[in-house]
Design an enzyme around this catalytic site. Structure first.
Site, short mmCIF file in Angstrom:
data_model
loop_
_atom_site.label_atom_id
_atom_site.label_comp_id
_atom_site.label_asym_id
_atom_site.label_seq_id
_atom_site.Cartn_x
_atom_site.Cartn_y
_atom_site.Cartn_z
N ARG A 180 -9.38 0.71 9.38
CA ARG A 180 -9.06 -0.81 9.75
C ARG A 180 -9.97 -1.72 10.88
NH1 ARG A 180 -2.98 0.54 9.45
NH2 ARG A 180 -1.76 -1.49 9.03
N ARG B 290 0.24 -9.35 13.68
CA ARG B 290 -0.69 -8.25 12.49
C ARG B 290 -1.47 -9.14 11.21
NH1 ARG B 290 4.34 -5.75 10.63
NH2 ARG B 290 3.27 -4.30 9.58
N ARG C 180 11.72 -2.31 11.19
CA ARG C 180 10.85 -2.32 11.78
C ARG C 180 10.80 -3.36 12.83
NH1 ARG C 180 5.75 -0.38 7.95
NH2 ARG C 180 4.39 -1.91 10.03
N ARG D 169 11.90 -6.38 4.58
CA ARG D 169 11.64 -4.82 4.26
C ARG D 169 12.25 -3.99 4.66
NH1 ARG D 169 5.60 -2.10 5.53
NH2 ARG D 169 5.61 -3.25 7.07
N LYS E 39 1.23 -0.94 0.36
CA LYS E 39 0.30 -0.32 0.03
C LYS E 39 0.64 1.56 0.18
CE LYS E 39 -1.88 -0.83 3.93
NZ LYS E 39 -0.86 -2.67 4.50
P1 AP5 Z 1 4.73 -1.44 1.47
O1 AP5 Z 1 4.67 -0.23 0.45
O2 AP5 Z 1 5.61 -1.09 3.20
O3 AP5 Z 1 3.60 -2.65 2.43
P2 AP5 Z 1 2.30 -1.76 3.27
O4 AP5 Z 1 1.38 -2.47 2.93
O5 AP5 Z 1 2.44 0.37 3.10
O6 AP5 Z 1 2.65 -2.76 4.60
P3 AP5 Z 1 2.52 -2.44 6.25
O7 AP5 Z 1 3.44 -3.12 6.91
O8 AP5 Z 1 3.81 -0.61 6.40
O9 AP5 Z 1 1.99 -2.26 6.23
P4 AP5 Z 1 0.69 -2.38 7.94
O10 AP5 Z 1 -0.85 -1.74 7.19
O11 AP5 Z 1 1.10 -3.76 8.25
O12 AP5 Z 1 1.69 -1.27 8.73
P5 AP5 Z 1 0.94 0.43 8.69
O13 AP5 Z 1 2.31 1.00 8.70
O14 AP5 Z 1 -0.34 1.00 7.94
O15 AP5 Z 1 6.17 -3.01 1.17
C1 AP5 Z 1 5.75 -4.17 2.00
C2 AP5 Z 1 7.19 -3.85 1.22
O16 AP5 Z 1 7.40 -5.03 0.56
C3 AP5 Z 1 8.64 -3.73 1.23
O17 AP5 Z 1 9.84 -3.54 0.92
C4 AP5 Z 1 8.89 -2.95 -0.70
O18 AP5 Z 1 9.73 -2.61 -0.76
C5 AP5 Z 1 8.03 -4.66 -0.33
N1 AP5 Z 1 7.23 -4.19 -2.07
C6 AP5 Z 1 6.06 -3.65 -2.17
N2 AP5 Z 1 5.74 -3.70 -3.23
C7 AP5 Z 1 6.20 -4.99 -3.59
C8 AP5 Z 1 5.37 -5.59 -5.19
N3 AP5 Z 1 4.38 -5.14 -5.82
N4 AP5 Z 1 6.72 -6.51 -5.25
C9 AP5 Z 1 7.90 -6.86 -4.63
N5 AP5 Z 1 7.37 -6.44 -3.60
C10 AP5 Z 1 6.83 -5.34 -3.19
O19 AP5 Z 1 1.17 0.15 10.39
C11 AP5 Z 1 1.61 -0.32 11.71
C12 AP5 Z 1 0.82 -0.24 13.19
O20 AP5 Z 1 0.27 1.11 13.52
C13 AP5 Z 1 -0.42 -1.16 13.05
O21 AP5 Z 1 -0.11 -2.98 13.10
C14 AP5 Z 1 -0.70 -0.49 13.79
O22 AP5 Z 1 -0.60 -1.24 15.59
C15 AP5 Z 1 -0.81 1.34 14.20
N6 AP5 Z 1 -1.86 0.63 13.25
C16 AP5 Z 1 -1.53 2.45 11.80
N7 AP5 Z 1 -3.09 2.28 11.50
C17 AP5 Z 1 -4.02 2.34 12.40
C18 AP5 Z 1 -5.12 1.60 12.27
N8 AP5 Z 1 -5.95 2.23 11.38
N9 AP5 Z 1 -5.71 1.89 13.51
C19 AP5 Z 1 -5.14 1.36 14.29
N10 AP5 Z 1 -3.86 1.15 13.99
C20 AP5 Z 1 -3.28 1.78 13.79
#
Ligand code: AP5
Length: 209
Positions: free
Chosen positions: A88, A166, A155, A122, A13
């Site tokens: 979420r 997660r 991370r 990552r 994403k």
């Molecule tokens: P990346 O683009 O970083 O993936 P992402 O979908 O953004 O994954 P995240 O792990 O950041 O999402 P998340 O939803 O768990 O974490 P968030 O930060 O929102 O890509 C991942 C890797 O793959 C990278 O290395 C990239 O280079 C590679 N890649 C990408 N696309 C690719 C492709 N097509 N082919 C090959 N490789 C690829 O949340 C973290 C924490 O914050 C949560 O666990 C929670 O505790 C809190 N939080 C955040 N939002 C909320 C909410 N709304 N409510 C409650 N808690 C929340």
């Protein structure tokens, strides 16, 4: 265009949002990035959410909703935004519906094995937030950010045992949003398994239909 990016952890994403925000000229609002920035600043909010995020659980709805409400009140969101990682939970989605109307909810579809590989490789730069992958998108010099020369980190919540939590939390609390938004006619499924360039092109085509 008011967009929500939905999908499991590691679906890509954030990677797609960084390109899409330039294409659509709208801000990328990642709740995960906002929480991590608060932690880096050592703010009260950052300290409050640190342990929750490290554990792989969700930050309570009231804290997250208030943070997003404040962010969406800023002027740069007037012509649209990409909300990445919010909502979420159903409670967050209901709250969002009371703040803004959405144009599309993009559901990034990718299997569990792929997300585990993506998350485990990552790496990111703490000061810029730039993200790499040790195989799919490596830096020029291993472990070093291409532009700042600073070290790259994994991370804390990307550790294998946290990733399992997660993914469970995603299935229980967030996956129900797929049906929620499909029922509202807002959901657009995008196959997130190919390379990022292909995912981006497929999404752009899907959003013009
Ligand atoms: P990346 O683009 O970083 O993936 P992402 O979908 O953004 O994954 P995240 O792990 O950041 O999402 P998340 O939803 O768990 O974490 P968030 O930060 O929102 O890509 C991942 C890797 O793959 C990278 O290395 C990239 O280079 C590679 N890649 C990408 N696309 C690719 C492709 N097509 N082919 C090959 N490789 C690829 O949340 C973290 C924490 O914050 C949560 O666990 C929670 O505790 C809190 N939080 C955040 N939002 C909320 C909410 N709304 N409510 C409650 N808690 C929340």
């Amino acid at each position: 265009m008011n967009l929500v990016f939905l999908g499991p952890p590691g679906a890509g994403k954030g990677t797609i949002a960084k390109e899409a925000k330039v294409f659509y000229s709208i801000p990328h609002i990642s709740t995960g990035d906002l929480f991590r920035a608060e932690q880096e600043k050592g703010s009260e909010l950052g300290n409050k959410v640190k342990a929750i995020i490290a554990s792989g659980q969700l930050v309570p709805d009231e804290i997250t909703i208030e943070m997003v409400r404040q962010r969406l009140s800023q002027d740069d969101t007037k012509n649209g935004f990409i909300l990445d990682g919010f909502p979420r939970t159903i409670a967050q989605a209901d709250a969002l519906a009371g703040i803004v109307d959405l144009d599309y909810v993009v559901n990034f579809v990718v299997d569990k094995d792929a997300v585990i590989k993506r998350i485990s490789g990552r790496r990111f730069c703490k000061s810029t937030g730039r993200t790499y992958h040790v195989i799919y998108n490596p830096p020029k010099v291993e472990g070093i950010d291409d532009e700042t020369g600073e070290p790259l980190y994994q991370r804390e919540d990307d550790a294998p045992e946290r990733v399992a939590t997660r993914l469970e939390v995603y299935e229980k609390s967030t996956a129900p949003l797929i049906a929620y938004y499909r029922d509202k006619g807002l959901l657009v499924d995008v196959d997130a398994s190919p390379a990022p360039e292909t995912v981006l092109e497929n999404m752009k085509k899907a959003l013009t239909k």
